[in-house]
Structure formats: C-alpha cells, structure tokens
Motif scaffolding. Structure first.
Motif, PDB file in Angstrom:
ATOM      1  N   PHE B  39     -22.660  77.363  32.499  1.00 54.55           N
ATOM      2  CA  PHE B  39     -23.843  77.847  33.209  1.00 54.55           C
ATOM      3  C   PHE B  39     -24.124  79.329  32.970  1.00 54.55           C
ATOM      4  CE2 PHE B  39     -21.915  74.398  35.632  1.00 54.55           C
ATOM      5  CZ  PHE B  39     -22.986  73.533  35.764  1.00 54.55           C
ATOM      6  N   ALA B  40     -23.071  80.103  32.727  1.00 53.11           N
ATOM      7  CA  ALA B  40     -23.238  81.556  32.687  1.00 53.11           C
ATOM      8  C   ALA B  40     -22.136  82.189  31.847  1.00 53.11           C
ATOM      9  CB  ALA B  40     -23.165  82.103  34.117  1.00 53.11           C
ATOM     10  N   PRO B  41     -22.374  83.416  31.371  1.00 50.69           N
ATOM     11  CA  PRO B  41     -21.288  84.140  30.711  1.00 50.69           C
ATOM     12  C   PRO B  41     -20.184  84.441  31.735  1.00 50.69           C
ATOM     13  CG  PRO B  41     -23.425  85.200  30.339  1.00 50.69           C
ATOM     14  CD  PRO B  41     -23.628  84.184  31.407  1.00 50.69           C
ATOM     15  N   VAL B  42     -18.935  84.327  31.301  1.00 47.67           N
ATOM     16  CA  VAL B  42     -17.804  84.496  32.215  1.00 47.67           C
ATOM     17  C   VAL B  42     -16.940  85.672  31.778  1.00 47.67           C
ATOM     18  CG1 VAL B  42     -15.679  83.426  33.082  1.00 47.67           C
ATOM     19  CG2 VAL B  42     -17.736  82.035  32.757  1.00 47.67           C
ATOM     20  N   LYS B  43     -16.530  86.487  32.752  1.00 45.39           N
ATOM     21  CA  LYS B  43     -15.551  87.549  32.527  1.00 45.39           C
ATOM     22  C   LYS B  43     -14.258  87.125  33.202  1.00 45.39           C
ATOM     23  CE  LYS B  43     -18.746  91.502  32.468  1.00 45.39           C
ATOM     24  NZ  LYS B  43     -20.064  90.833  32.530  1.00 45.39           N
ATOM     25  N   LEU B  44     -13.199  87.016  32.417  1.00 45.80           N
ATOM     26  CA  LEU B  44     -11.933  86.508  32.950  1.00 45.80           C
ATOM     27  C   LEU B  44     -10.970  87.656  33.258  1.00 45.80           C
ATOM     28  CD1 LEU B  44     -10.325  83.720  33.307  1.00 45.80           C
ATOM     29  CD2 LEU B  44      -9.311  84.292  31.108  1.00 45.80           C
ATOM     30  N   VAL B  45     -10.276  87.541  34.389  1.00 45.89           N
ATOM     31  CA  VAL B  45      -9.187  88.465  34.710  1.00 45.89           C
ATOM     32  C   VAL B  45      -7.934  87.632  34.927  1.00 45.89           C
ATOM     33  CG1 VAL B  45      -8.338  90.244  36.288  1.00 45.89           C
ATOM     34  CG2 VAL B  45     -10.799  90.034  35.862  1.00 45.89           C
ATOM     35  N   GLY B  46      -6.899  87.920  34.158  1.00 51.92           N
ATOM     36  CA  GLY B  46      -5.670  87.153  34.307  1.00 51.92           C
ATOM     37  C   GLY B  46      -4.547  87.788  33.517  1.00 51.92           C
ATOM     38  N   ILE B  47      -3.423  87.085  33.460  1.00 52.20           N
ATOM     39  CA  ILE B  47      -2.275  87.606  32.706  1.00 52.20           C
ATOM     40  C   ILE B  47      -1.548  86.456  32.007  1.00 52.20           C
ATOM     41  CG2 ILE B  47      -0.628  87.442  34.625  1.00 52.20           C
ATOM     42  CD1 ILE B  47       0.534  90.147  33.656  1.00 52.20           C
ATOM     43  N   VAL B  48      -1.178  86.687  30.770  1.00 51.87           N
ATOM     44  CA  VAL B  48      -0.349  85.710  30.056  1.00 51.87           C
ATOM     45  C   VAL B  48       0.766  86.459  29.319  1.00 51.87           C
ATOM     46  CG1 VAL B  48      -2.182  83.979  29.731  1.00 51.87           C
ATOM     47  CG2 VAL B  48      -1.862  85.781  28.021  1.00 51.87           C
ATOM     48  N   GLY B  49       1.783  85.692  28.917  1.00 54.42           N
ATOM     49  CA  GLY B  49       2.882  86.283  28.152  1.00 54.42           C
ATOM     50  C   GLY B  49       2.584  86.208  26.655  1.00 54.42           C
ATOM     51  N   LYS B  50       3.490  86.792  25.909  1.00 59.43           N
ATOM     52  CA  LYS B  50       3.335  86.798  24.443  1.00 59.43           C
ATOM     53  C   LYS B  50       3.451  85.384  23.860  1.00 59.43           C
ATOM     54  CE  LYS B  50       2.590  91.140  23.286  1.00 59.43           C
ATOM     55  NZ  LYS B  50       3.483  92.286  23.155  1.00 59.43           N
ATOM     56  N   ASP B  51       3.996  84.442  24.672  1.00 61.71           N
ATOM     57  CA  ASP B  51       4.148  83.061  24.198  1.00 61.71           C
ATOM     58  C   ASP B  51       2.864  82.242  24.339  1.00 61.71           C
ATOM     59  OD1 ASP B  51       4.062  83.008  26.967  1.00 61.71           O
ATOM     60  OD2 ASP B  51       5.574  81.420  27.170  1.00 61.71           O
ATOM     61  N   PHE B  52       1.832  82.863  24.878  1.00 59.43           N
ATOM     62  CA  PHE B  52       0.585  82.117  25.144  1.00 59.43           C
ATOM     63  C   PHE B  52      -0.011  81.658  23.811  1.00 59.43           C
ATOM     64  CE2 PHE B  52      -3.980  81.885  26.528  1.00 59.43           C
ATOM     65  CZ  PHE B  52      -3.807  80.980  27.567  1.00 59.43           C
ATOM     66  N   PRO B  53      -0.211  80.347  23.641  1.00 60.47           N
ATOM     67  CA  PRO B  53      -0.658  79.835  22.338  1.00 60.47           C
ATOM     68  C   PRO B  53      -2.032  80.384  21.934  1.00 60.47           C
ATOM     69  CG  PRO B  53       0.152  78.052  23.740  1.00 60.47           C
ATOM     70  CD  PRO B  53       0.052  79.263  24.603  1.00 60.47           C
ATOM     71  N   ILE B  65     -15.903  83.100  26.741  1.00 64.02           N
ATOM     72  CA  ILE B  65     -15.340  83.779  27.907  1.00 64.02           C
ATOM     73  C   ILE B  65     -14.864  85.167  27.485  1.00 64.02           C
ATOM     74  CG2 ILE B  65     -13.436  83.700  29.589  1.00 64.02           C
ATOM     75  CD1 ILE B  65     -13.696  80.567  29.359  1.00 64.02           C
ATOM     76  N   ASP B  66     -15.334  86.180  28.190  1.00 63.53           N
ATOM     77  CA  ASP B  66     -14.954  87.570  27.923  1.00 63.53           C
ATOM     78  C   ASP B  66     -13.493  87.770  28.337  1.00 63.53           C
ATOM     79  OD1 ASP B  66     -14.504  90.321  28.012  1.00 63.53           O
ATOM     80  OD2 ASP B  66     -16.539  90.768  28.718  1.00 63.53           O
ATOM     81  N   LEU B  67     -12.653  88.123  27.371  1.00 66.92           N
ATOM     82  CA  LEU B  67     -11.212  88.222  27.632  1.00 66.92           C
ATOM     83  C   LEU B  67     -10.725  89.655  27.759  1.00 66.92           C
ATOM     84  CD1 LEU B  67      -9.968  85.419  25.189  1.00 66.92           C
ATOM     85  CD2 LEU B  67     -10.391  85.248  27.645  1.00 66.92           C
ATOM     86  N   SER B  68     -11.657  90.611  27.912  1.00 66.13           N
ATOM     87  CA  SER B  68     -11.171  92.001  27.995  1.00 66.13           C
ATOM     88  C   SER B  68     -10.361  92.252  29.274  1.00 66.13           C
ATOM     89  CB  SER B  68     -12.316  93.009  27.813  1.00 66.13           C
ATOM     90  OG  SER B  68     -13.436  92.660  28.581  1.00 66.13           O
ATOM     91  N   GLY B  69     -10.442  91.343  30.239  1.00 64.83           N
ATOM     92  CA  GLY B  69      -9.632  91.479  31.453  1.00 64.83           C
ATOM     93  C   GLY B  69      -8.379  90.612  31.431  1.00 64.83           C
ATOM     94  N   PRO B 109     -11.574  95.954  33.804  1.00 61.29           N
ATOM     95  CA  PRO B 109     -12.228  96.842  32.844  1.00 61.29           C
ATOM     96  C   PRO B 109     -13.507  97.396  33.499  1.00 61.29           C
ATOM     97  CG  PRO B 109     -11.682  94.727  31.823  1.00 61.29           C
ATOM     98  CD  PRO B 109     -11.413  94.591  33.279  1.00 61.29           C
ATOM     99  N   ALA B 110     -13.901  98.597  33.078  1.00 59.83           N
ATOM    100  CA  ALA B 110     -15.060  99.255  33.687  1.00 59.83           C
ATOM    101  C   ALA B 110     -16.290  98.348  33.732  1.00 59.83           C
ATOM    102  CB  ALA B 110     -15.376 100.541  32.920  1.00 59.83           C
ATOM    103  N   LEU B 111     -16.510  97.612  32.648  1.00 59.74           N
ATOM    104  CA  LEU B 111     -17.706  96.766  32.581  1.00 59.74           C
ATOM    105  C   LEU B 111     -17.678  95.595  33.581  1.00 59.74           C
ATOM    106  CD1 LEU B 111     -18.538  96.519  28.773  1.00 59.74           C
ATOM    107  CD2 LEU B 111     -20.000  97.418  30.608  1.00 59.74           C
ATOM    108  N   TYR B 112     -16.477  95.248  34.018  1.00 61.71           N
ATOM    109  CA  TYR B 112     -16.337  94.140  34.968  1.00 61.71           C
ATOM    110  C   TYR B 112     -16.702  94.575  36.398  1.00 61.71           C
ATOM    111  CZ  TYR B 112     -13.530  90.978  31.900  1.00 61.71           C
ATOM    112  OH  TYR B 112     -13.076  90.123  30.929  1.00 61.71           O
ATOM    113  N   MET B 135     -14.199  96.573  42.842  1.00 66.18           N
ATOM    114  CA  MET B 135     -15.585  96.169  42.588  1.00 66.18           C
ATOM    115  C   MET B 135     -16.568  97.153  43.214  1.00 66.18           C
ATOM    116  SD  MET B 135     -15.333  93.254  40.934  1.00 66.18           S
ATOM    117  CE  MET B 135     -17.102  93.099  40.876  1.00 66.18           C
ATOM    118  N   ARG B 136     -17.728  97.285  42.541  1.00 64.56           N
ATOM    119  CA  ARG B 136     -18.813  98.083  43.126  1.00 64.56           C
ATOM    120  C   ARG B 136     -19.890  97.159  43.687  1.00 64.56           C
ATOM    121  NH1 ARG B 136     -20.309 102.017  38.203  1.00 64.56           N
ATOM    122  NH2 ARG B 136     -18.195 102.408  37.458  1.00 64.56           N
TER     123      ARG B 136
END
Lengths: 299, 299
Positions: B39-53, B65-69, B109-112, B135-136
């Motif tokens: 439905f919309a562009p998505v900005k993701l915030v999360g954490i994964v390890g180096k093993d993440f495929p 999905i925007d992964l900068s977060g 990230p600032a843009l988020y 958040m602002r």
C-alpha cells in the motif's frame, strides 16, 4: 406465511455470574417461537406437564403463538438446570429431569401439516424426522441440533440431514461431526450429508452460512453485558425462520438478512434471564438493532 | 505517504500440522512491513546479526522497504521456534534465542524522524517508547503488543499507551489487561488507558474497532486451509497502517477499510509458511480479495 416450530418446551433453572432464576420458561421451541413471533405467526409443537405454569401459556398467547400442537399431559414438565462460568461460553448442567418429555411423540394438528416453513428446533433427531413424516411438501425445512445427538443419535441425525433444506449447528458441533478443525472446510463436508444451506453458529462471533450462492459472514450484535446466553442459538434460528417465512422472493435473496434478524433476536435473548428480555421487546426494537448492526459492519 | 515500522526482525523455525520449515524470515516488523508495502513505501527499524541471510535482505528490497534503519551487528539474529497444534489457535514456543535483539536500541535515521504514520509493531514497550522519543510530531501512531509484555512490562506498556493514537491487541490480551471477560466492555476500559482507537484482534473471527465514532466489526476472510498463522496479527496491523498512510481523508473515514485490507493481508499470510505466500502476491490480489470479502459480508 406462518412458521411451524417443533422442539423442547421446558422449565429452566439458571445460574449465571449475573444472578440466579428458577423455573423460567425455556426449551428450544419456546425460545425459537418467541423470536419467530416478531416476524410471523407461529405454530408450536411441544409437550408440557400439568405443572406448566399458566403464566407461561399466557406468555405464548401474548406472542400470538398457536398452541393447538402443544400437548398438555399428566406428569411433570421437562426441567433443566445449569450454571454458567464467568466466561459464559462455559456451562455445566446441574440436573435434567425429562418428565413428560420422555414419552414425547410430536402429533401435528391437520392445519399444521400444510405449513411451508418448518423449524425442527433442537430435540432428538428421530422426533424431528417424525414431524417431517407428517408434513405435506413443506417449502423450506431447517433443523437445529446439539452435541448430545451427535454423541448418542448420530445415525438418526444423518438420516434426518438427507431430508432437510437447512442445517444449523455450532462451531464445536461442526468440528465434532466432520472431524475437521477448520470451520470453512467443515461446512463443505456437511453439504455432502444432505443440506443445501449449512449454518455454523459462533456465538458472539456471529455465524457463517454456506450455500450454492457461496459463503455469508453474519455478524453478531456486540453486547457489553450478557446476562444469560441460554436460548440464544434457538432465538437465532427462530428469528431467521420467522423472517424468511414472510419475506418476498427466493430463499437465497432473503437468507442473509434473515440470519442478521436472527442474530439480533439472539442478542436480545442474552440481555435477560430466559425469555425475560425477549418477551418485552417489539418488532420495532429488532428492526432498529438490525439497522444499527448494518452501520457497525459497513466498510 | 510512507509508514515507519519498528519491531522484531527474526528467523522463525515453524512446525504446523501442514509441515515444518526452519529459519524463515519472521518477526513482527518483517510481517508488518511486507503487508504494508503493498500500500505504501515502508521504512523499517530493526536489528539483525551478521548471520542474517542475504536472500531475506533481497526480499525486503523486492518490497521496496527502506532498510536504512535496519542495524546489522556482530552476533546472531533473533531466532524463534514454535509448534502449532491441530487447532492452530494453540501454539507452543520451543525455543527463543534473542541473540542481537537483547541489546537492541532502535535508532531512527534523520529521514525517518519526520514520518507521519508510525507502527510500533510488537516489541518491548520500552523500545516502542524509545522510538516515539525520536519522532517529530507524527500524525498517527499505532502500537501492537503481546501477552509477554502484559506479564513482564506492564508499567512500561501503560506509559506507552498514553502516547499512542491506536492500540492493537488480541482478545485474550484484552481480557488479561482489563480483567474483563466481555470484549466489548474491555474495549471501553482500554480507552481509559489512553488510545482513542482500540482494536481487538479475534483471529479467524475478525477484529473489533472502538473509537469515538463507535464500534466497527471487521470480518476476517474465511480460509478453508490454514498453513501457518505466524505473523497474521502483524500482517493485519501492517496492512492497515499501509492503507491508512496513503488514503485521502480523515482516519475515521478510512480506518474501517484499512482494517479490512489488514484482514485480507493476514489471510494471505496464513496460506503459506512465514512470509512465503505473502511475498508472492500483488496489490491486485489484495484488492480482489477485499472486494470478495465485501460480497461475503453484505446483507
């Protein structure tokens, strides 16, 4: 057009977290007949003992229910007593005294035999079949049931299902009957047993209809306070059949609204002990709640 | 407009009566983000390890999905494994390895930070609050949760609830939070904790919204075959927020259809393991199923 309703006519002693009430008017036929009476003239078939309170006969009469099929015989009226937990989906039967019900054999007065709309409310499936044996080409026959008959009279129930247009049961009964955990898949299996219209009741979550026209998801009217759910399922089928028997047009074009009317009748039923609340409402109150429910479900 | 989604990003090993699949892409944020992405562009915030495929990073990217977060750090990705019973409403957690999730502190990230629509998908309420701190003036913030946080972080959750516009939880969580067995009564109590929009998810029975505009009964799309319900609730809120963030007009005028879109996204989720089915569909398939659901619910 009128609707013929056969089922149990009983006295219910009910305890819920909201209170306790002895010897209320109850039974599947009583609940279904009162709910149907808001939509159509009702012909009742049942049996009571000589101890059946006159005030309950008056209550049937107030709803213009034809009692020429109500047998009044020596002995005691069927008495059920039960207790509900805080989560009112769970109830415990404390006592069941069949009384005169033990020897019940429904006899249809001549005028009843030509009824077009027949509701076989919850009683033993052999008795439901016995009613059908006496009918002359009814237009639309619906049977309700309960888990007890799945446990002790499954062959009778399976015979009955080949003879009815519609079958109504609750979700746990649908799972038990089909050994299928998914309700949508269970609906499909139940068609194979005979009925063209299969309705699974899900209590506060509404009901699902399956027919050749596909599925219909009927909402339940949301209640913040439930006093006593006894008879809600009977009120649902009663209201549905009452509406159907007077609506113009085909079953397919009316059954969805009929289910919603039944759902609303069931919601009123839950707001008082036994039939206390339902016997105080009017057709206008039902119509208003149907309109309200339309608004709650619109998107 | 885009939607910001924070939550868990995990690997799920899932066993259901329909099969077994190890190390699927999972987590509340993953399910919600994929559903919202239709439905919309998505900005993701999360954490994964180096093993993440890498294939899962590619899958996020396929959905734009925007992964900068998304923080990628030394260590192992959060891993959950669970097993469902034949009645898939019942599941058992076999193992939970938090991995890098243990030290997760969401950094926007600032843009988020200027996002208007924020979905705080299911993670610890203190982390959800931490996102809000960054958040602002977002326009519409919705939080999801799970029983774990009611058990071990209730004070944090209660603080969060004063800061969100909408709150989503399932029926058993609503009962647990309010000590109120009736869901409609529970909804009213939850408003007093802060949120103007309260949504109770009821799985296959749909969802109920309570807001100043009254109640809305959202149907669930009926499925005859459920493969894996993991992430259905996350897909529901994700789809809902995705739809809301791009719809013109007020929240009140869009939230009903948004919930139905969420419900449909959840139905696709249940048809495959993890995100396998959802990542194969299109917006068109969602729109068609929404239309179908409209027909199934019309009366």
């Amino acid at each position: 057009m009128s609707v013929l309703i056969v089922g149990s006519t009983a006295l219910d002693s009910i305890k819920t977290p909201k209170g306790e009430n002895p010897r209320l008017l109850g039974g599947s036929a009583s609940h279904a007949a009162v709910a149907a009476s808001f939509f159509a003239p009702v012909k009742l078939v049942g049996i009571v003992g000589k101890d059946f309170p006159k005030r309950y006969v008056d209550l049937y009469r107030k709803h213009k229910i034809d009692l020429s099929g109500l047998q009044v015989v020596e002995g005691k009226t069927f008495h059920w007593s039960g207790e509900y937990e805080v989560n009112m989906n769970n109830r415990r039967t404390l006592a069941t005294d069949l009384g005169v019900f033990e020897t019940f054999s429904p006899k249809l007065p001549a005028l009843y035999q030509k009824s077009d709309y027949v509701l076989l409310a919850n009683i033993a499936p052999s008795l439901q079949s016995h009613v059908l044996d006496q009918m002359r080409r009814p237009k639309f026959v619906v049977a309700d049931t309960m888990d007890l008959w799945l446990n002790i009279a499954l062959p009778d129930l399976l015979k009955l299902l080949k003879r009815v247009d519609g079958f109504v049961l609750n979700d746990s009964e649908a799972r038990q009957l089909t050994k299928e955990d998914n309700v949508v898949a269970a609906l499909k299996k139940i068609h194979k047993l005979g009925p063209k219209y299969v309705i699974v009741k899900k209590g506060e979550h509404g009901a699902i209809l399956s027919s050749s026209a596909g599925l219909f998801l009927s909402p339940a009217f949301p209640l913040a306070h439930v006093v006593d759910p006894t008879g809600a399922g009977d009120s649902f089928v009663g209201g549905m059949m009452g509406y159907l028997s007077t609506a113009k047009g085909s079953i397919d074009s009316n059954i969805r609204r009929a289910m919603v009317c039944g759902s609303v009748a069931a919601s009123f039923c839950c707001e008082g002990f036994g039939l206390k609340f339902t016997t105080r409402i009017t057709r206008k109150a039902i119509d208003e709640r149907v309109k309200h429910l339309e608004k709650l479900a619109r998107f």
